[in-house]
Design a protein around this motif. Structure first.
Motif: not given
Length: 379
Positions: A125-144
């Motif tokens: 469903e759309r909510l799951g895809i949105e959360l997956a996209s936010i998670f992928l963006i999170f992986t490009s932000q959080a570490w540094n």
């Protein structure tokens, strides 16, 4: 004679005032007419624009909101992990290598995790895809950001730490007055880098696929991918132009004021005037906040809230021994929940690795030992 001269001057002034008033009315009427014409032309041109360009601002807003949502989670993660690694040796030994490994994994490497946890749980469903996209963006932000918080905390001057111990600052008070302000300059700088990474990986974060399944979300990344795939150069340029406008807008109206504000929290052995940076936008925002801050309604609100808090505090006052016992119980429950969640994640990880190893290996797997040193040599 003098009376006639004065009277003539008064008449000239009245005539001049009347002419100025008429000219002012003409200017106002012309300005209103120009606004109406511009609004009409804008409406007509908006109707003539292609449907894709009309949807571009909406797509840009969706992408910006996804990045902002991922940034909030990244900020919480960075402060929590950086603080834990800087204040506890056992956490430093575990978290720093783990974060270092995670930041080495490209965004594409997190696709299976995003699809397995979010898309599969919400059944596509759309909510799951949105959360997956936010998670992928999170992986490009959080570490540094986490490394920035850690570095800021371990480089706090020793004199401030001695003052902390001398005045007995502990717990939330020490975090609020010492630790969190020390991380602000690094957080602002690394936040700019994280947002830049998010824009860089935006297309991958809004369109991801494993095998024959492809998941796409409306956004600026999807707009750029679709227009470039169709070979539509005009739409691609419009998408890039929109991206540039958003980046420049954030730079001038968000990051530059924040950078100027964060300078007062930096530890440098130079006079404050030498490192102070002026920002016109920041000064205007401060002036606006000052007007709101000293307004009458806010003072009255503070007084009412203070009375309510005092009444609740008097009503809910408990003995110190009981309060200490409650704290110990809550601390035990918190640690038990964290340990249970960790054990469950370890169990699920072992189960997943066992299932993965049991699957038939592809013939390309034998290329991994050769591909690894080749990639390291390129780096």
């Amino acid at each position: 004679m003098a009376i006639y001269l004065v009277w003539g001057i008064i008449l000239k002034m009245q005539i001049k005032t009347t002419i100025e008033r008429r000219l002012e009315k003409i200017y106002i009427s012309a300005f209103i007419f120009a606004l109406i014409v511009l609004a009409f032309l804008f409406f007509k041109s908006y109707q003539l624009l292609p449907k894709e360009i009309i949807s571009l601002p909406y797509f840009a807003l969706l992408s910006t909101l996804r990045i902002a949502a991922a940034y909030i989670f990244s900020l919480i993660f960075a402060i929590a992990m950086g603080f834990a690694a800087a204040t506890r040796k056992w956490a430093e030994r575990i978290l720093l290598p783990a974060i270092d490994i995670l930041q080495s994994i490209p965004v594409v490497g997190f696709f299976p995790v995003a699809i397995f946890f979010f898309v599969a749980i919400f059944k596509g469903e759309r909510l799951g895809i949105e959360l997956a996209s936010i998670f992928l963006i999170f992986t490009s932000q959080a570490w540094n950001m986490a490394f920035g918080v850690y570095e800021s905390l371990i480089t706090i001057p020793k004199d401030l730490l001695r003052l902390r111990d001398a005045y007995g600052l502990k717990g939330s008070l020490a975090f609020q007055k010492l630790y969190l302000p020390a991380t602000i300059p690094s957080l602002v700088y690394n936040s700019m880098v994280s947002w830049a990474n998010s824009w860089f990986f935006m297309m991958s974060n809004e369109i991801f696929a494993i095998g024959a399944r492809k998941y796409a979300l409306p956004g600026l990344g999807y707009f750029l991918w679709k227009s470039s795939e169709q070979g539509n150069l005009i739409l691609t340029i419009m998408g890039l132009f929109t991206l540039i406008v958003i980046v420049l807008g954030l730079e001038f109206f968000l990051w530059r004021p924040l950078s100027s504000w964060s300078k007062k929290y930096s530890y440098q052995m130079v006079p404050y005037e030498e490192i102070e940076q002026t920002s016109t936008i920041l000064s205007k925002l401060i002036d606006l906040l000052q007007l709101v801050r000293f307004s009458k309604w806010k003072e009255n609100l503070y007084l009412h809230l203070e009375k309510i808090v005092d009444a609740v505090y008097k009503f809910a006052t408990v003995p110190d021994k009981l309060l200490l016992a409650l704290r110990k119980i809550l601390k035990f429950i918190t640690y038990a929940l964290i340990a249970s969640a960790g054990l469950y994640l370890v169990y699920r990880g072992i189960f997943f690795v066992t299932w993965l190893m049991a699957q038939p290996w592809s013939s390309d797997a034998k290329l991994i030992p050769l591909a690894l040193p080749t990639s390291i040599a390129r780096l």
